[in-house]
Design a protein around this motif. Structure first.
Motif, PDB file in Angstrom:
ATOM      1  N   GLY A 157     -16.729  11.125 -12.359  1.00  0.00           N
ATOM      2  CA  GLY A 157     -17.085  11.402 -10.975  1.00  0.00           C
ATOM      3  C   GLY A 157     -16.041  10.950  -9.963  1.00  0.00           C
ATOM      4  O   GLY A 157     -16.252  11.048  -8.765  1.00  0.00           O
ATOM      5  N   ARG A 158     -14.909  10.454 -10.424  1.00  0.00           N
ATOM      6  CA  ARG A 158     -13.871   9.966  -9.511  1.00  0.00           C
ATOM      7  C   ARG A 158     -12.605  10.791  -9.714  1.00  0.00           C
ATOM      8  O   ARG A 158     -12.406  11.387 -10.762  1.00  0.00           O
ATOM      9  N   VAL A 159     -11.756  10.810  -8.713  1.00  0.00           N
ATOM     10  CA  VAL A 159     -10.487  11.523  -8.778  1.00  0.00           C
ATOM     11  C   VAL A 159      -9.366  10.570  -8.367  1.00  0.00           C
ATOM     12  O   VAL A 159      -9.616   9.527  -7.776  1.00  0.00           O
ATOM     13  N   GLU A 160      -8.143  10.954  -8.684  1.00  0.00           N
ATOM     14  CA  GLU A 160      -6.999  10.137  -8.329  1.00  0.00           C
ATOM     15  C   GLU A 160      -6.333  10.700  -7.075  1.00  0.00           C
ATOM     16  O   GLU A 160      -6.198  11.905  -6.926  1.00  0.00           O
ATOM     17  N   GLN A 161      -5.937   9.792  -6.174  1.00  0.00           N
ATOM     18  CA  GLN A 161      -5.153  10.163  -4.998  1.00  0.00           C
ATOM     19  C   GLN A 161      -4.009   9.169  -4.873  1.00  0.00           C
ATOM     20  O   GLN A 161      -4.191   7.962  -5.084  1.00  0.00           O
TER      21      GLN A 161
END
Length: 184
Positions: A46-50
């Motif tokens: 449920g998380r993404v990388e930025q």
């Protein structure tokens, strides 16, 4: 009934022969031919990388954070403006943004991030504008949907400093700040 038993027995025998034979010892497996699979979008469900460009010892350092949702350019910039996390500060990362650049917002127009700023007050006393603009450019340029970053002051193109001291109205990319880029 015997026919039914015979068909069941044949099916069982066929299924038993479809397995992989067991080896006595482990054996090497050859990887499939072709390009490697793309890495997972994030290590946490449920998380993404930025990516964010922060400052350490007068240089820009790129850090990747796990965030709850991928934001547009304005949301991504707002996270940069919030400054380094506690963990990032603990390893010596900081920001040059407060007092150097006052950001009003950002938007994506034809693949270019347009960042609206207002001039800092006379009392800011900051001399690291190059790092501040570099942080913004390097952070937004890390996005796949951004092909350059321009700055606007009251809706008009603003000349901002590049790493070499020259001024540009953009579009700028991380390549305009190589002398300021340090190791991650």
């Amino acid at each position: 009934m015997t026919r039914r038993m015979a068909s069941t027995l044949v099916a069982v025998l066929l299924l038993a022969g479809c397995g992989v034979p067991a080896d006595q010892q482990p054996r090497a497996v050859q990887p499939p031919f072709g390009p490697p699979a793309a890495p997972a979008a994030s290590s946490a469900p449920g998380r993404v990388e930025q990516a964010f460009c922060l400052v350490r010892s007068g240089q820009l350092v790129r850090k990747v954070r796990q965030v709850d949702a991928a934001d547009g350019v304005d949301g991504h910039l707002r996270r940069l403006l919030a400054g380094p996390t506690r963990a990032e500060r603990a390893v010596g990362l900081s920001t040059a943004l407060p007092g150097a650049v006052h950001v009003l917002g950002a938007r994506l127009v034809d693949g270019r991030a347009q960042v609206e700023v207002e001039p800092p007050g006379e009392e800011s006393g900051r001399s690291d504008e190059v790092l501040a603009y570099g942080q913004i450019v390097c952070t937004l340029d890390s996005r796949p949907d951004v092909a350059g970053v321009s700055f606007l002051l009251r809706g008009r193109p603003l000349e901002v400093p590049r790493a070499d001291g020259s001024l540009s109205t953009g579009p700028l990319t991380a390549a305009d700040y190589p002398a300021l880029t340090g190791p991650d």
